[in-house]
Design a protein around this motif. Sequence first.
Motif, short mmCIF file in Angstrom:
data_model
loop_
_atom_site.label_atom_id
_atom_site.label_comp_id
_atom_site.label_asym_id
_atom_site.label_seq_id
_atom_site.Cartn_x
_atom_site.Cartn_y
_atom_site.Cartn_z
N ARG A 62 15.39 16.66 16.12
CA ARG A 62 16.82 16.44 15.88
C ARG A 62 17.12 16.41 14.39
NH1 ARG A 62 19.90 12.29 14.41
NH2 ARG A 62 22.06 12.16 15.17
N ASP A 63 16.30 15.69 13.62
CA ASP A 63 16.53 15.60 12.18
C ASP A 63 16.42 16.97 11.50
OD1 ASP A 63 16.86 12.89 12.44
OD2 ASP A 63 14.82 12.38 11.82
N LEU A 64 15.41 17.73 11.88
CA LEU A 64 15.23 19.05 11.28
C LEU A 64 16.37 19.99 11.65
CD1 LEU A 64 11.38 19.55 11.80
CD2 LEU A 64 12.57 19.01 9.67
N ALA A 65 16.80 19.93 12.93
CA ALA A 65 17.90 20.79 13.36
C ALA A 65 19.19 20.42 12.63
CB ALA A 65 18.09 20.67 14.87
N MET A 66 19.40 19.12 12.46
CA MET A 66 20.59 18.65 11.75
C MET A 66 20.55 19.11 10.28
SD MET A 66 21.98 14.72 11.43
CE MET A 66 20.44 14.18 10.68
#
Length: 338
Positions: free
Chosen positions: A65-69
Amino acid sequence: MSVQRQRTLTGRQKAAVLLIALGQDVAASVFKRLSQEEVEQLTFEIANVSKVNFEQRENILQEFRDLAMAREYIQTGGIAYAREVLEKALGGKEAEDILNRLTSALQVRPFHFARKADPNQVLGFIQDEHPQTVALVLSYLDPEQAAMIMAALPAELQADVARRIATMKGTSPEVIAEVEDILESKLSAMTTVDSAQAGGIEAIVKILNGVDRSTEKGILEQLSVKDPDLVDEIKKRMFVFEDIIFLDSKAIQRVIREVDARDLQLALKVSRDDVKEILFNNMSKRMAETFQEDMEYMGPVRLRDVEDAQQRIVGVIRHLEDLGEIVVSRGGGDDIIV
């Protein structure tokens, strides 16, 4: 694979755990967008995951999630914007850690502004530039956008630009930065790539697949005068065997009659179910049953033999197109008789 702490997992192992956590439907959708080699690698990792504990799964989902964000923020406003937003949301250290893991995303793809612009605006930027500059810019655009611009270029320029894209190798960051500065000076400072690769056969194939048939034909005819071998290589890749599902029933039946039965059996050996289904549906019931029986008794075959058979069938399809005897759906949804 025994249960491991997240920090010891490789990138592929994390990807396997992520796909397991997301479920079969999502995993299948992801697999459709990967190369055969990537699918094989992930399948191996998934098969070796014996157990995933709750904490491990949640940590990997959070990391994804963090990387996608972060990727979304970079695409929206660049690295500086992404860092600012992430620092406010997660704190300075964690934001920096996420951005550091996004090595590829930190290397902002050149001409980011151009991909968000209207094709007519980009055309206005580049139509009077040197053909090599035009080729460079088109190589970095989305294929659909590049196809629209290619079709709008003067006919005498189209083949030259197509050749330059197809034969383009690496381009120095300095040259890219200079061209970016001309088109959009405010983004030139964001070019951080150490080396850049664009163009190539696949790039021009995607562009030509998006133009209308008359534009494609004109480009290839002019290009064949200077580089017939290059034209042959481009044609080989402009229609792959799986694209047969886009032919109408009449065309599929004609192809079935024209191709060698052994080639078709080999080609279908590892084809997707939808490809098999549409071909069997266009055979007589007896012929389809015979084909399926022969394929079952065929036994293991070399992948190279399958690929060669598929390529021979593609050659037949291209020949029928050139004769004007079948209809193929081109970019933009137009049916063009070739």
